[in-house]
Design a protein around this motif. Structure first.
Motif, short mmCIF file in Angstrom:
data_model
loop_
_atom_site.label_atom_id
_atom_site.label_comp_id
_atom_site.label_asym_id
_atom_site.label_seq_id
_atom_site.Cartn_x
_atom_site.Cartn_y
_atom_site.Cartn_z
N SER A 114 32.18 39.57 96.01
CA SER A 114 33.58 39.22 96.29
C SER A 114 33.68 37.77 96.76
O SER A 114 32.69 37.17 97.19
N ALA A 115 34.87 37.22 96.70
CA ALA A 115 35.10 35.84 97.15
C ALA A 115 34.71 35.69 98.62
O ALA A 115 34.08 34.69 99.01
N GLU A 116 35.05 36.68 99.44
CA GLU A 116 34.71 36.63 100.86
C GLU A 116 33.18 36.62 101.05
O GLU A 116 32.65 35.86 101.86
N GLN A 117 32.48 37.45 100.30
CA GLN A 117 31.02 37.49 100.39
C GLN A 117 30.40 36.16 99.93
O GLN A 117 29.44 35.68 100.52
N GLN A 118 30.98 35.56 98.91
CA GLN A 118 30.48 34.28 98.42
C GLN A 118 30.69 33.18 99.46
O GLN A 118 29.82 32.32 99.65
N GLU A 119 31.83 33.22 100.15
CA GLU A 119 32.09 32.24 101.21
C GLU A 119 31.07 32.39 102.35
O GLU A 119 30.57 31.39 102.87
N LYS A 120 30.78 33.61 102.71
CA LYS A 120 29.79 33.86 103.78
C LYS A 120 28.42 33.36 103.35
O LYS A 120 27.67 32.81 104.16
N HIS A 121 28.08 33.53 102.08
CA HIS A 121 26.79 33.06 101.58
C HIS A 121 26.72 31.53 101.64
O HIS A 121 25.70 30.98 102.06
N GLU A 122 27.80 30.88 101.26
CA GLU A 122 27.83 29.41 101.30
C GLU A 122 27.65 28.92 102.73
O GLU A 122 26.95 27.93 102.98
N ALA A 123 28.28 29.59 103.70
CA ALA A 123 28.13 29.20 105.11
C ALA A 123 26.69 29.43 105.56
O ALA A 123 26.11 28.60 106.27
N LEU A 124 26.09 30.53 105.13
CA LEU A 124 24.72 30.85 105.49
C LEU A 124 23.74 29.81 104.92
O LEU A 124 22.77 29.44 105.59
N GLU A 125 24.02 29.32 103.74
CA GLU A 125 23.15 28.31 103.10
C GLU A 125 23.02 27.04 103.94
O GLU A 125 22.02 26.36 103.86
N LYS A 126 24.04 26.75 104.73
CA LYS A 126 24.05 25.50 105.51
C LYS A 126 23.17 25.58 106.75
O LYS A 126 22.83 24.56 107.33
N GLY A 127 22.81 26.78 107.16
CA GLY A 127 22.01 26.95 108.37
C GLY A 127 20.56 26.53 108.18
O GLY A 127 20.04 26.53 107.06
N GLU A 128 19.92 26.21 109.29
CA GLU A 128 18.51 25.79 109.28
C GLU A 128 17.79 26.43 110.46
O GLU A 128 18.38 26.68 111.51
N GLY A 129 16.50 26.69 110.26
CA GLY A 129 15.64 27.13 111.36
C GLY A 129 16.11 28.39 112.04
O GLY A 129 16.56 29.34 111.40
N ARG A 130 16.01 28.39 113.38
CA ARG A 130 16.37 29.56 114.18
C ARG A 130 17.86 29.90 114.05
O ARG A 130 18.23 31.08 114.14
N LEU A 131 18.71 28.89 113.86
CA LEU A 131 20.14 29.15 113.68
C LEU A 131 20.37 29.92 112.38
O LEU A 131 21.21 30.83 112.34
N PHE A 132 19.66 29.56 111.33
CA PHE A 132 19.76 30.31 110.08
C PHE A 132 19.35 31.76 110.32
O PHE A 132 20.05 32.68 109.89
N ASP A 133 18.21 31.95 110.98
CA ASP A 133 17.71 33.30 111.24
C ASP A 133 18.77 34.14 111.96
O ASP A 133 19.06 35.28 111.58
N ARG A 134 19.34 33.57 113.03
CA ARG A 134 20.37 34.28 113.81
C ARG A 134 21.58 34.62 112.94
O ARG A 134 22.06 35.75 112.94
N ASP A 135 22.07 33.63 112.18
CA ASP A 135 23.25 33.85 111.33
C ASP A 135 22.97 34.89 110.24
O ASP A 135 23.83 35.71 109.92
N PHE A 136 21.77 34.85 109.68
CA PHE A 136 21.38 35.80 108.65
C PHE A 136 21.39 37.23 109.22
O PHE A 136 21.97 38.15 108.62
N VAL A 137 20.77 37.42 110.37
CA VAL A 137 20.70 38.75 110.98
C VAL A 137 22.10 39.24 111.34
O VAL A 137 22.45 40.40 111.07
N GLU A 138 22.93 38.38 111.89
CA GLU A 138 24.30 38.77 112.23
C GLU A 138 25.09 39.15 110.97
O GLU A 138 25.80 40.17 110.96
N ALA A 139 24.96 38.34 109.93
CA ALA A 139 25.69 38.61 108.68
C ALA A 139 25.23 39.91 108.04
O ALA A 139 26.05 40.72 107.57
N MET A 140 23.93 40.16 108.03
CA MET A 140 23.41 41.38 107.41
C MET A 140 23.68 42.62 108.26
O MET A 140 23.89 43.70 107.72
N THR A 141 23.74 42.45 109.57
CA THR A 141 24.12 43.58 110.43
C THR A 141 25.56 43.97 110.11
O THR A 141 25.85 45.16 109.87
#
Length: 191
Positions: free
Chosen positions: A118-145
């Motif tokens: 969905s468009a919403e899921q694609q937007e969340k993926h684009e935001a996730l792509e911008k993360g790096e390091g531990r911040l990426f890890d945190r955002d990934f876990v939050e998004a997948m939860t």
């Protein structure tokens, strides 16, 4: 071909059939009304194997699988820890397998699935792509939860309200895997 197109084609065939069956001159006086009566609409005689609820679940579950495969691939590449990279690889493999079963079920029932998340899921993926390091890890876990909480809720709704034996059966098979994923992300987020 989708159910809606099949129903439209069946209705058109049922309406057109009497025109060719009237024989001779087709005036109202000369037509044999018993021979030219249109049978009840074909769509009314076909069993409804997929309810709107079933179709919605197939579509949304497919979109979720596509989104989680993409997010998992991203985590497998960008995760800063082995645990995050492993979770990403697990998501890719397991959601591909889940989606293959889902796509086969949908195809067998004539349900056309979307080609992308969905468009919403694609937007969340684009935001996730911008993360790096531990911040990426945190955002990934939050998004997948959050994604798995939503998927579990949708799947429970399908199990309780769906009509298609095939779709409800698939939802029953899928639910324990989604709950296991959710538990993994919940544990990872808490550590």
């Amino acid at each position: 071909m989708s159910r809606k197109l099949l129903a439209a084609a069946a209705t058109a065939a049922a309406v057109a059939a009497p025109v060719g069956c009237a024989g001779g001159d087709a005036t109202p006086e000369s037509a044999d009304t018993t021979a030219s009566k249109a049978p009840p609409a074909m769509e009314a005689r076909l069993p409804e194997r997929v309810s709107p609820q079933d179709e919605t679940w197939l579509e949304k579950a497919h979109e979720a699988n596509l989104a989680e495969i993409e997010a998992g691939g991203l985590a497998a590449r960008k995760g800063s820890t082995g645990e995050i990279r492993s979770l990403g690889t697990m998501l890719v493999n397991e959601h591909r397998r889940l989606d293959q079963r889902l796509a086969a079920t949908a195809a067998g029932l004539g349900v056309e699935l979307p080609h992308t998340a969905s468009a919403e899921q694609q937007e969340k993926h684009e935001a996730l792509e911008k993360g790096e390091g531990r911040l990426f890890d945190r955002d990934f876990v939050e998004a997948m939860t959050a994604a798995h909480e939503e998927a579990v809720a949708l799947t429970r709704t399908e199990i309780s309200k769906g009509r298609s034996k095939e779709v409800v059966g698939l939802a029953r098979q899928t639910l324990p895997e989604l709950e296991r994923h959710l538990a993994m992300f919940t544990r990872t987020g808490g550590s």
